[in-house]
Design an enzyme around this catalytic site. Structure first.
Site: not given
Lengths: 230, 80
Positions: A87, A204, A206
């Site tokens: 990002c 993302h 994660e």
């Protein structure tokens, strides 16, 4: 496996990345403040996390690119070290010239925060070598400036040399304008450099690495980088 | 010396902000607006007193930071 997660002023996914690297993958993970002049020795992977470094002033990633730590990140990448920008991290890598193109304002002018399907475009990368080409992953995006732009010949170059990692698609894996959330050129959601050691993506991973978070598809990407059993 | 810098999205880059402004103007009744592009204006005050030196410096500033030439064009003037 030693991971360095860089924190810029305004980063807000640094703790998430640190947590996932350490707790999900068992990697030795160090958080590095952007004012440091060098990465800790023995680092295998550098992650530039998401957020709003420097408040997105001027352009996203434009000021973070001049943070003191970035000189060593550029050196590290130049030596073949693995760098992943997520990002805002992707935006910083583009501004730093480590990846081609730029991320501009979403076509809708709206901040988009949702889980989107993305298609694995190549298996010739550390991130995707264990996945099948064409596999659809569901990973959240959360950005205002995720509209990937590069000149036509740059995009063609990325495609010809198999540097496109992920494209936005439908749940069935079809890449179309309708499945493009932000207006990105050729539905590009993630790319790598020609050396295949610097990666940038708007989704993302994660945030999709543990079962309570509805998808664990992001973990499969990170597993390629961080090793460890799933 | 003062430098005045204008940074604009390149012609081939879609400018969603400009389009949104055009639509806003249309909703106010300004139908005749065909195209809007939104850029950035930057003013700098410089210690330098020499036009040539100041111009060269501002050029480098634009290339390195103030504009991203992948997506933006810039122009500037320097005056005392």
């Amino acid at each position: 496996m030693n991971v360095a997660v860089v924190t810029f002023p305004g980063s807000n996914c640094d703790d998430d990345c640190h947590y996932v690297c350490r707790s999900v993958f068992g990697a030795t993970t160090i958080q590095v403040w952007h004012k440091e002049k060098s990465l800790p020795s023995g680092v295998d992977v550098v992650i530039l996390p998401g957020g709003f470094s420097y408040g997105d002033y001027l352009r996203t990633g434009a000021l973070a690119r001049f943070s003191p730590i970035m000189e060593d990140v550029v050196r590290f990448a130049g030596r073949g070290g693995t760098v992943l920008g997520i990002c805002n991290g992707f935006q910083i890598l583009c501004e730093a010239g480590l990846l081609p193109g730029a991320l501009i304002r979403n076509q809708s002018l709206r901040f988009i925060c949702e889980s989107v399907p993305v298609r694995v475009e190549t298996t010739e990368s550390q991130l995707t070598s264990a996945l099948e080409k064409g596999r659809v992953l569901h990973i959240p995006i959360a950005h205002m400036d995720g509209n990937y732009f590069a000149k036509e010949d740059t995009v063609r170059g990325l495609e010809d040399s198999d540097q496109v990692l992920l494209r936005y698609c439908t749940s069935e894996g079809e890449v179309s304008d309708a499945s493009n959330p932000n207006g990105s050129c050729a539905n590009i959601a993630g790319i790598m450099n020609s050396g295949r050691n610097v990666f940038g993506m708007m989704p993302h991973p994660e945030r999709a690495s543990e079962t309570p978070l509805s998808s664990i598809d992001g973990r499969e990407l990170l597993a390629g980088l961080l090793g460890g059993s799933l | 010396m003062k430098a005045k810098i204008i940074v604009m999205p390149r012609a081939e880059v879609l400018d969603p902000q400009g389009e949104a402004v055009r639509q806003g103007l249309a909703s106010l009744g300004y139908d005749g607006v065909r195209h809007v592009r939104v850029g950035r204006y930057v003013e700098l005050e410089l210690d330098s007193t020499e036009d040539m030196t100041a111009s060269a410096t501002v050029q480098r500033m634009c290339e390195q930071l103030l504009a991203n030439e992948v997506i933006e064009d810039f122009e500037f003037s320097v005056e005392s």
